[in-house]
Design a protein around this motif. Sequence first.
Motif, PDB file in Angstrom:
ATOM      1  N   SER A 151     -23.665  -7.872  14.893  1.00 46.47           N
ATOM      2  CA  SER A 151     -24.553  -7.220  13.937  1.00 46.47           C
ATOM      3  C   SER A 151     -25.530  -8.252  13.403  1.00 46.47           C
ATOM      4  O   SER A 151     -25.260  -9.460  13.452  1.00 46.47           O
ATOM      5  CB  SER A 151     -23.752  -6.602  12.789  1.00 46.47           C
ATOM      6  OG  SER A 151     -22.884  -7.539  12.190  1.00 46.47           O
ATOM      7  N   SER A 197     -17.827  -9.826  15.094  1.00 45.05           N
ATOM      8  CA  SER A 197     -16.522  -9.350  14.614  1.00 45.05           C
ATOM      9  C   SER A 197     -15.639  -9.045  15.810  1.00 45.05           C
ATOM     10  O   SER A 197     -16.138  -8.628  16.864  1.00 45.05           O
ATOM     11  CB  SER A 197     -16.682  -8.091  13.763  1.00 45.05           C
ATOM     12  OG  SER A 197     -17.506  -8.332  12.637  1.00 45.05           O
ATOM     13  N   GLU A 235     -26.382  -3.492   8.586  1.00 49.35           N
ATOM     14  CA  GLU A 235     -25.645  -4.330   9.536  1.00 49.35           C
ATOM     15  C   GLU A 235     -24.753  -3.471  10.430  1.00 49.35           C
ATOM     16  O   GLU A 235     -23.542  -3.656  10.495  1.00 49.35           O
ATOM     17  CB  GLU A 235     -24.818  -5.365   8.789  1.00 49.35           C
ATOM     18  CG  GLU A 235     -25.657  -6.391   8.045  1.00 49.35           C
ATOM     19  CD  GLU A 235     -24.814  -7.503   7.441  1.00 49.35           C
ATOM     20  OE1 GLU A 235     -25.358  -8.250   6.609  1.00 49.35           O
ATOM     21  OE2 GLU A 235     -23.623  -7.626   7.784  1.00 49.35           O
ATOM     22  N   THR A 236     -25.370  -2.541  11.147  1.00 45.93           N
ATOM     23  CA  THR A 236     -24.607  -1.704  12.080  1.00 45.93           C
ATOM     24  C   THR A 236     -24.015  -2.569  13.177  1.00 45.93           C
ATOM     25  O   THR A 236     -24.692  -3.431  13.729  1.00 45.93           O
ATOM     26  CB  THR A 236     -25.512  -0.632  12.692  1.00 45.93           C
ATOM     27  OG1 THR A 236     -25.983   0.218  11.645  1.00 45.93           O
ATOM     28  CG2 THR A 236     -24.747   0.206  13.714  1.00 45.93           C
ATOM     29  N   GLN A 237     -22.760  -2.339  13.481  1.00 47.25           N
ATOM     30  CA  GLN A 237     -22.083  -3.125  14.502  1.00 47.25           C
ATOM     31  C   GLN A 237     -22.221  -2.452  15.868  1.00 47.25           C
ATOM     32  O   GLN A 237     -21.965  -1.260  16.013  1.00 47.25           O
ATOM     33  CB  GLN A 237     -20.610  -3.299  14.148  1.00 47.25           C
ATOM     34  CG  GLN A 237     -20.404  -4.158  12.915  1.00 47.25           C
ATOM     35  CD  GLN A 237     -18.960  -4.572  12.731  1.00 47.25           C
ATOM     36  OE1 GLN A 237     -18.046  -3.974  13.286  1.00 47.25           O
ATOM     37  NE2 GLN A 237     -18.751  -5.615  11.947  1.00 47.25           N
ATOM     38  N   TYR A 238     -22.603  -3.254  16.847  1.00 43.43           N
ATOM     39  CA  TYR A 238     -22.713  -2.797  18.227  1.00 43.43           C
ATOM     40  C   TYR A 238     -21.636  -3.503  19.045  1.00 43.43           C
ATOM     41  O   TYR A 238     -21.484  -4.712  18.958  1.00 43.43           O
ATOM     42  CB  TYR A 238     -24.106  -3.085  18.777  1.00 43.43           C
ATOM     43  CG  TYR A 238     -25.172  -2.248  18.108  1.00 43.43           C
ATOM     44  CD1 TYR A 238     -25.774  -2.667  16.929  1.00 43.43           C
ATOM     45  CD2 TYR A 238     -25.544  -1.015  18.643  1.00 43.43           C
ATOM     46  CE1 TYR A 238     -26.719  -1.885  16.291  1.00 43.43           C
ATOM     47  CE2 TYR A 238     -26.493  -0.228  18.008  1.00 43.43           C
ATOM     48  CZ  TYR A 238     -27.075  -0.672  16.838  1.00 43.43           C
ATOM     49  OH  TYR A 238     -28.007   0.117  16.202  1.00 43.43           O
ATOM     50  N   PHE A 239     -20.931  -2.708  19.840  1.00 41.69           N
ATOM     51  CA  PHE A 239     -19.749  -3.203  20.528  1.00 41.69           C
ATOM     52  C   PHE A 239     -20.004  -3.549  21.985  1.00 41.69           C
ATOM     53  O   PHE A 239     -20.868  -2.964  22.646  1.00 41.69           O
ATOM     54  CB  PHE A 239     -18.635  -2.150  20.476  1.00 41.69           C
ATOM     55  CG  PHE A 239     -17.968  -2.044  19.136  1.00 41.69           C
ATOM     56  CD1 PHE A 239     -18.577  -1.362  18.093  1.00 41.69           C
ATOM     57  CD2 PHE A 239     -16.732  -2.624  18.919  1.00 41.69           C
ATOM     58  CE1 PHE A 239     -17.962  -1.261  16.853  1.00 41.69           C
ATOM     59  CE2 PHE A 239     -16.108  -2.528  17.681  1.00 41.69           C
ATOM     60  CZ  PHE A 239     -16.730  -1.841  16.650  1.00 41.69           C
TER      61      PHE A 239
END
Lengths: 116, 118
Positions: free
Chosen positions: A94, A33, A103-107
């Motif tokens: 994710s 994303s 589906e935790t988003q990691y930046f």
Amino acid sequence: DAGVTQSPTHLIKTRGQQVTLRCSPKSGHDTVSWYQQALGQGPQFIFQYYEEEERQRGNFPDRFSGHQFPNYSSELNVNALLLGDSALYLCASSPSGGPWYQETQYFGPGTRLLVL
Amino acid sequence: AQKITQTQPGMFVQEKEAVTLDCTYDTSDQSYGLFWYKQPSSGEMIFLIYQGSYDEQNATEGRYSLNFQKARKSANLVISASQLGDSAMYFCAMRRPYSGGGADGLTFGKGTHLIIQP
């Protein structure tokens, strides 16, 4: 275990130019994303890529486009740059396959774009 | 449409004190997830904690806990025993399941700038 990586870290462009930003997801993640974060604001969702296709899009004009490659890495392209496009661009990855709430988003560290 | 409101633009807290960062949300969805992220001056968003709308217990992760009050639509972050390294921007965010599978993009609040003083 490498996290999310982005390149370049900083970029200066002039109005009307085009820019390409790149993102490599965290190992094991297949969904990418993109977010735009203007100074003093929270990030805003641009779009999401899964299986090499744009799955969802936020409220951004068609000047913003993207691509996802078979290795899950992704590019964000912005055409006809405006002064207002100056921002921090964040990529997040994710994993898919499980329940949506996993589906935790990691930046990544982001790319700072300045349009003059 | 989803909306996240963080009413504290900035906070000063003494080291070792507990701190509560406020977050209220607005959604008509029954199923959603609430997240807190920390953003140091370097820019990277660091995931801290997650709370699902159907979770009956408040989430905890080390020194972080989430005070979830569903009826009030609030999801406050509590940091116990604050440290100098906790100084950063903190963002509350929301996500919901996507009709085509997976989950929506995150909707963020405007953030709270937390400064821990020695």
